[in-house]
Design an enzyme around this catalytic site. Sequence first.
Site, PDB file in Angstrom:
ATOM      1  N   SER A 166      46.442 -11.260  -1.963  1.00 53.59           N
ATOM      2  CA  SER A 166      46.763 -11.477  -0.556  1.00 53.59           C
ATOM      3  C   SER A 166      47.522 -10.289   0.009  1.00 53.59           C
ATOM      4  CB  SER A 166      47.604 -12.746  -0.394  1.00 53.59           C
ATOM      5  OG  SER A 166      48.011 -12.914   0.944  1.00 53.59           O
ATOM      6  N   THR A 213       0.831  -1.210   0.000  1.00 54.42           N
ATOM      7  CA  THR A 213       0.000   0.000   0.000  1.00 54.42           C
ATOM      8  C   THR A 213       0.864   1.259   0.000  1.00 54.42           C
ATOM      9  OG1 THR A 213      -1.822  -1.123   1.115  1.00 54.42           O
ATOM     10  CG2 THR A 213      -1.760   1.273   1.284  1.00 54.42           C
ATOM     11  N   SER A 222      -7.008  -0.580  -6.681  1.00 51.00           N
ATOM     12  CA  SER A 222      -6.633  -0.898  -5.305  1.00 51.00           C
ATOM     13  C   SER A 222      -5.164  -1.267  -5.333  1.00 51.00           C
ATOM     14  CB  SER A 222      -7.459  -2.078  -4.799  1.00 51.00           C
ATOM     15  OG  SER A 222      -6.870  -2.670  -3.646  1.00 51.00           O
ATOM     16  N   THR A 223      -4.493  -1.131  -4.197  1.00 48.81           N
ATOM     17  CA  THR A 223      -3.127  -1.648  -4.122  1.00 48.81           C
ATOM     18  C   THR A 223      -3.090  -3.109  -4.534  1.00 48.81           C
ATOM     19  OG1 THR A 223      -2.463  -0.115  -2.364  1.00 48.81           O
ATOM     20  CG2 THR A 223      -1.221  -2.173  -2.537  1.00 48.81           C
ATOM     21  N   ASN A 224      -4.171  -3.825  -4.232  1.00 51.36           N
ATOM     22  CA  ASN A 224      -4.167  -5.275  -4.414  1.00 51.36           C
ATOM     23  C   ASN A 224      -4.215  -5.719  -5.870  1.00 51.36           C
ATOM     24  OD1 ASN A 224      -4.225  -5.104  -1.685  1.00 51.36           O
ATOM     25  ND2 ASN A 224      -6.267  -5.966  -1.421  1.00 51.36           N
TER      26      ASN A 224
END
Length: 472
Positions: free
Chosen positions: A321, A104, A143-145
């Site tokens: 190294s 959201t 919707s966010t969904n």
Amino acid sequence: MTASAERTEHDLLGARTLPGHAYYGIHTLRALENFPISGAPISVYPELIRALACVKQAAAEANAELGLLPEAKRRAIVAACAEIRAGALHEHFVVDVIQGGAGTSTNMNANEVIANRALELMGHQRGDYQHLHPHQDVNLSQSTNDVYPTALKLAAYFGISRLREAMAYLRQAFADRAEAFADVLKMGRTQLQDAVPMTLGQEFGAYAVMLGEDEARLGEASLLITEINLGATAIGTGINTHPDYAHVACRHLARISGVPVSTADNLVEASQDCGSFVQLSGVLKRVAVKLSKTCNDLRLLSSGPRAGLGEINLPTTQAGSSIIPGKVNPVIPEVVNQIAFEVIGNDLTVSFAAEAGQLQHNAFEPIIAHSLFKSITHLRNGCLVLADRCVRGITANREHMRAQVENSIGIVTALTPYIGYEQATELAQDALQTGRSVYKLALAKGLLTREALEEILKPERLTRPRKFVPLR
């Protein structure tokens, strides 16, 4: 218009003051305070921001076509989305990639940035929402969904395309080395023990084929994420949308994004099912596992330079190294190995998050998104680095490998059709115990003539199928 130094916005919790320069609004501000989790804003994934702008533009076009959004608002929203798709304003997408609320906060962040830019284009101040509202207008019929999972699928599709391009680039690097090493004879190995001869070109060619197979699998997975639930709104029933909205919005989204999206047959099912994300994550894991295996081989084949296999030389990229002078490490394959480990872990995260969905929705899509986009992005970068800073510069120690073949026990396999398995076994044991070569022992025992041995043990006979006629 020139922005004021500060502005005040309201939500259900009350009023808050925002910086006047901010394109985001009060809902984004609260998310910033609620979710200081990873330190990474959603803008770290530009393809997600592009995808959100595509979805919002498609929604505005559909709403206007259906008579739900005035033309002036449509023009402003579309123009703002076009700027974002082109790369503008991404720095204002600031909510954390890991967030509660099922995405959201991401959706509201997008609504607010688009609304405030649209307001500017209409000649109004940021935050003057009476003229164009983030939720009432930019989020109309949404919707966010349905917005968030649709945007995730678009973003993943964009990302997969770029990943496949990087894999193809790496595949070509291996193919080029395979061609360069086509005549380089070496010993193949099984269980790390000498097996039978092959060419280094065959070995590198196999790596190229492995990548090509996974490119194809990713292409298949990308088709699964083109089914979207835009128009489902909250749970898939399409509440607050026009009956034609879902298909009209899908048509506009396909045109705007260039992705062949289609509306799911059952939006209730599509709104709760994260199966396509699980499938994609599994394919990404497959890519990672095989890429990591290849890097294990490169490290092993280049081990030494004198006390290891020492068959190939990786490009020197940095000192290896702080205590051993002159030491060089296979750092490029090592970093790709680590990317693979991360991708495998991300796949587990996606699996748990998808399983944790309840009833008509999955609240955990943000971590699914974060995991998928990390995997896609890091695999892509790893492929490019491996190609440019390692594979293209690999050289072969030709004489060393040929000497290993000539001194190997494994070439006795080529003699088996001519002298039989039992005699070949005895010959191999004698060679191992005495340290003499298979060639010299076979000649000394009178098993084959010199001419026959030289013919049988030619490199081209040792590394590919050939017709043979037993000598006895």
